[in-house]
Design a protein around this motif. Sequence first.
Motif, PDB file in Angstrom:
ATOM      1  N   VAL A 144       0.848  -1.197   0.000  1.00 36.21           N
ATOM      2  CA  VAL A 144       0.000   0.000   0.000  1.00 36.21           C
ATOM      3  C   VAL A 144       0.883   1.245   0.000  1.00 36.21           C
ATOM      4  N   ASP A 145       1.970   1.181  -0.758  1.00 41.89           N
ATOM      5  CA  ASP A 145       2.900   2.309  -0.799  1.00 41.89           C
ATOM      6  C   ASP A 145       2.431   3.339  -1.837  1.00 41.89           C
ATOM      7  N   PRO A 146       3.098   4.494  -1.941  1.00 43.50           N
ATOM      8  CA  PRO A 146       2.658   5.517  -2.910  1.00 43.50           C
ATOM      9  C   PRO A 146       2.613   5.041  -4.351  1.00 43.50           C
ATOM     10  N   GLY A 147       3.418   4.035  -4.687  1.00 42.10           N
ATOM     11  CA  GLY A 147       3.334   3.477  -6.032  1.00 42.10           C
ATOM     12  C   GLY A 147       1.974   2.858  -6.293  1.00 42.10           C
ATOM     13  N   ASN A 148       1.434   2.171  -5.280  1.00 44.23           N
ATOM     14  CA  ASN A 148       0.076   1.648  -5.396  1.00 44.23           C
ATOM     15  C   ASN A 148      -0.930   2.771  -5.584  1.00 44.23           C
ATOM     16  N   VAL A 149      -0.750   3.854  -4.831  1.00 45.91           N
ATOM     17  CA  VAL A 149      -1.681   4.980  -4.919  1.00 45.91           C
ATOM     18  C   VAL A 149      -1.714   5.521  -6.342  1.00 45.91           C
ATOM     19  N   ALA A 150      -0.514   5.792  -6.894  1.00 43.60           N
ATOM     20  CA  ALA A 150      -0.445   6.349  -8.247  1.00 43.60           C
ATOM     21  C   ALA A 150      -1.024   5.393  -9.281  1.00 43.60           C
ATOM     22  N   SER A 151      -0.648   4.117  -9.196  1.00 46.35           N
ATOM     23  CA  SER A 151      -1.103   3.128 -10.180  1.00 46.35           C
ATOM     24  C   SER A 151      -2.604   2.893 -10.092  1.00 46.35           C
ATOM     25  N   ASN A 152      -3.103   2.694  -8.862  1.00 45.83           N
ATOM     26  CA  ASN A 152      -4.521   2.383  -8.688  1.00 45.83           C
ATOM     27  C   ASN A 152      -5.419   3.563  -9.029  1.00 45.83           C
ATOM     28  N   ILE A 153      -5.026   4.765  -8.608  1.00 47.93           N
ATOM     29  CA  ILE A 153      -5.836   5.936  -8.922  1.00 47.93           C
ATOM     30  C   ILE A 153      -5.817   6.222 -10.419  1.00 47.93           C
ATOM     31  N   SER A 154      -4.653   6.075 -11.049  1.00 49.39           N
ATOM     32  CA  SER A 154      -4.581   6.272 -12.498  1.00 49.39           C
ATOM     33  C   SER A 154      -5.453   5.262 -13.232  1.00 49.39           C
ATOM     34  N   ALA A 155      -5.416   4.000 -12.773  1.00 47.54           N
ATOM     35  CA  ALA A 155      -6.221   2.952 -13.412  1.00 47.54           C
ATOM     36  C   ALA A 155      -7.712   3.242 -13.270  1.00 47.54           C
ATOM     37  N   GLY A 156      -8.135   3.641 -12.082  1.00 43.56           N
ATOM     38  CA  GLY A 156      -9.555   3.919 -11.873  1.00 43.56           C
ATOM     39  C   GLY A 156     -10.027   5.146 -12.626  1.00 43.56           C
ATOM     40  N   ALA A 157      -9.204   6.202 -12.637  1.00 40.90           N
ATOM     41  CA  ALA A 157      -9.592   7.436 -13.316  1.00 40.90           C
ATOM     42  C   ALA A 157      -9.666   7.249 -14.823  1.00 40.90           C
ATOM     43  N   GLN A 158      -8.737   6.463 -15.397  1.00 39.89           N
ATOM     44  CA  GLN A 158      -8.700   6.289 -16.846  1.00 39.89           C
ATOM     45  C   GLN A 158      -9.643   5.202 -17.342  1.00 39.89           C
ATOM     46  N   PHE A 159      -9.736   4.109 -16.601  1.00 40.64           N
ATOM     47  CA  PHE A 159     -10.468   2.943 -17.108  1.00 40.64           C
ATOM     48  C   PHE A 159     -11.626   2.498 -16.212  1.00 40.64           C
ATOM     49  N   GLY A 160     -11.962   3.310 -15.220  1.00 39.91           N
ATOM     50  CA  GLY A 160     -13.083   2.951 -14.355  1.00 39.91           C
ATOM     51  C   GLY A 160     -12.832   1.657 -13.612  1.00 39.91           C
ATOM     52  N   TYR A 161     -13.787   0.728 -13.718  1.00 34.65           N
ATOM     53  CA  TYR A 161     -13.712  -0.537 -12.975  1.00 34.65           C
ATOM     54  C   TYR A 161     -13.015  -1.642 -13.765  1.00 34.65           C
ATOM     55  N   LEU A 162     -12.455  -1.308 -14.914  1.00 33.55           N
ATOM     56  CA  LEU A 162     -11.901  -2.312 -15.826  1.00 33.55           C
ATOM     57  C   LEU A 162     -10.870  -3.221 -15.167  1.00 33.55           C
TER      58      LEU A 162
ATOM     59  N   VAL B 281     -21.831  -1.579  -6.919  1.00 33.42           N
ATOM     60  CA  VAL B 281     -21.545  -2.994  -6.688  1.00 33.42           C
ATOM     61  C   VAL B 281     -21.530  -3.756  -8.012  1.00 33.42           C
ATOM     62  N   ALA B 282     -22.499  -3.465  -8.896  1.00 36.54           N
ATOM     63  CA  ALA B 282     -22.584  -4.162 -10.181  1.00 36.54           C
ATOM     64  C   ALA B 282     -21.343  -3.905 -11.028  1.00 36.54           C
ATOM     65  N   ASP B 283     -20.886  -2.649 -11.078  1.00 32.70           N
ATOM     66  CA  ASP B 283     -19.694  -2.330 -11.860  1.00 32.70           C
ATOM     67  C   ASP B 283     -18.446  -2.958 -11.253  1.00 32.70           C
ATOM     68  N   THR B 284     -18.402  -3.023  -9.933  1.00 31.00           N
ATOM     69  CA  THR B 284     -17.253  -3.650  -9.266  1.00 31.00           C
ATOM     70  C   THR B 284     -17.180  -5.129  -9.606  1.00 31.00           C
ATOM     71  N   VAL B 285     -18.316  -5.800  -9.541  1.00 29.43           N
ATOM     72  CA  VAL B 285     -18.358  -7.229  -9.899  1.00 29.43           C
ATOM     73  C   VAL B 285     -18.003  -7.411 -11.375  1.00 29.43           C
ATOM     74  N   GLY B 286     -18.491  -6.509 -12.237  1.00 29.47           N
ATOM     75  CA  GLY B 286     -18.156  -6.588 -13.662  1.00 29.47           C
ATOM     76  C   GLY B 286     -16.672  -6.428 -13.913  1.00 29.47           C
ATOM     77  N   GLY B 287     -15.986  -5.694 -13.035  1.00 28.26           N
ATOM     78  CA  GLY B 287     -14.549  -5.498 -13.187  1.00 28.26           C
ATOM     79  C   GLY B 287     -13.721  -6.718 -12.857  1.00 28.26           C
ATOM     80  N   LEU B 288     -14.358  -7.771 -12.350  1.00 30.40           N
ATOM     81  CA  LEU B 288     -13.628  -9.006 -12.044  1.00 30.40           C
ATOM     82  C   LEU B 288     -13.338  -9.828 -13.289  1.00 30.40           C
ATOM     83  N   LEU B 289     -13.942  -9.472 -14.440  1.00 32.45           N
ATOM     84  CA  LEU B 289     -13.698 -10.182 -15.694  1.00 32.45           C
ATOM     85  C   LEU B 289     -12.376  -9.711 -16.293  1.00 32.45           C
ATOM     86  N   PRO B 290     -11.389 -10.596 -16.448  1.00 33.75           N
ATOM     87  CA  PRO B 290     -10.074 -10.180 -16.952  1.00 33.75           C
ATOM     88  C   PRO B 290     -10.141  -9.680 -18.396  1.00 33.75           C
TER      89      PRO B 290
END
Length: 413
Positions: free
Chosen positions: A32-50, A179-188
């Motif tokens: 849960v270091d700052p690298g996670n913060v940058a990567s996870n926030i960038s992923a969510g902002a750009q691709f939503g729940y993908l 919740v629905a979008d979160t579950v949908g994001g489990l599809l690789p």
Amino acid sequence: MALVESARSATQRARATTVLLGPAFVAAIAYVDPGNVASNISAGAQFGYLLVWVIVMANVMAGLVQFLSAKLGLVTGLSLPEAVREKATRPVRLAYWGQAETVAMATDLAEVVGGAIALNLLFGLPLLVGGVITGAVSMALLLVQDRRGQRPFERVITGLLAIVAIGFLASVVISPPSVADTVGGLLPRFQGAESVLLAAAMIGATVMPHAVYLHSGLARDRHGHPQPGPPRVRLLRMTKVDVGLAMILAGTVNLAMLLMAANTLRGREVTTIEDAHAAVGDALGPVAALLLAIGLLASGLASTSVGAYAGAMIMQGLLRKRIPLLWRRLVTLFPAIVILAAGIDPTRALIVSQVALSFGIPFALIPLVRFTSDRTLMGDDTNHRVTTMLAWLVAAIISMLNIALIYLTVTGS
């Protein structure tokens, strides 16, 4: 009276069990270091729940890897770097140390830069000044471990981990995601080269090489090297609990980062952590933004001290050399200070550093799986065949993801 004695006995057992927990929570701060913060926030902002599935997959893989690392230390009495040293020739040891040291510097880059960003958000400090302060505070945390021992250090790091969790879970509690979008994001699946880049960064920020090296030594130093028998069986069982709890906490925080960005920042112009902080403040209010910045600061301070601790263990294990703590800290701190002084985009530097970490993972995983599958080394605690197959699958998935990353980046697909 019997009821009182039973309750007292249960309390004593609970305390004895709790005492065995701790090493995995120190290793978990790396997840849960700052690298996670940058990567996870960038992923969510750009691709939503993908890329929700990447978070889940990475944390499941991390749990397996961290248990194998701890088991190696407990069963053999060797840290992973020491085990590599025992099996390798001098040229191989030196080359291996070179890549491990590079990984340690990439780790510290993410953590110091993250701490500097947090201090800038909280107090308006220049990034360079914030980086120096982050490095100085991490030195103080390392002195706790050096002078007071491992358990006080574990308590401090676990406390900071709790602050990180509160800081990033707050936004999800204030504004729950779909919740629905979160579950949908489990599809690789992916959407182009940038999503692969971010997936590699997310895995590099989760299954972190230095945490793999470190956990073997943490478990060994905390619990010793018990001989075969019931005490070792119980200790390995409790190590599974320790790793499981730590990975659940780290995985929940990582998922919260991505869901917060997908729910709050999707469609906004967010290219940096500073942008994310401002957007969270606009959407959820100043309290949520403040907690996010505090969580980022706690993440940077804790993770950079753990990273430096890992670097010292790697050097000592591979080369049998110890250098003063101050010099050790300065070596890994220097690249981060240079990045901040040069004015390079800190958020992009964070993401690229996590990709670099992803490339270092096979160098930690391959010997770990080989050693824990070696009956002459592990005896009756050798990996089960299924465990070995799953561990090799983890190494293969990460390696294939990196190959795909190179291809898509070069071709621009």
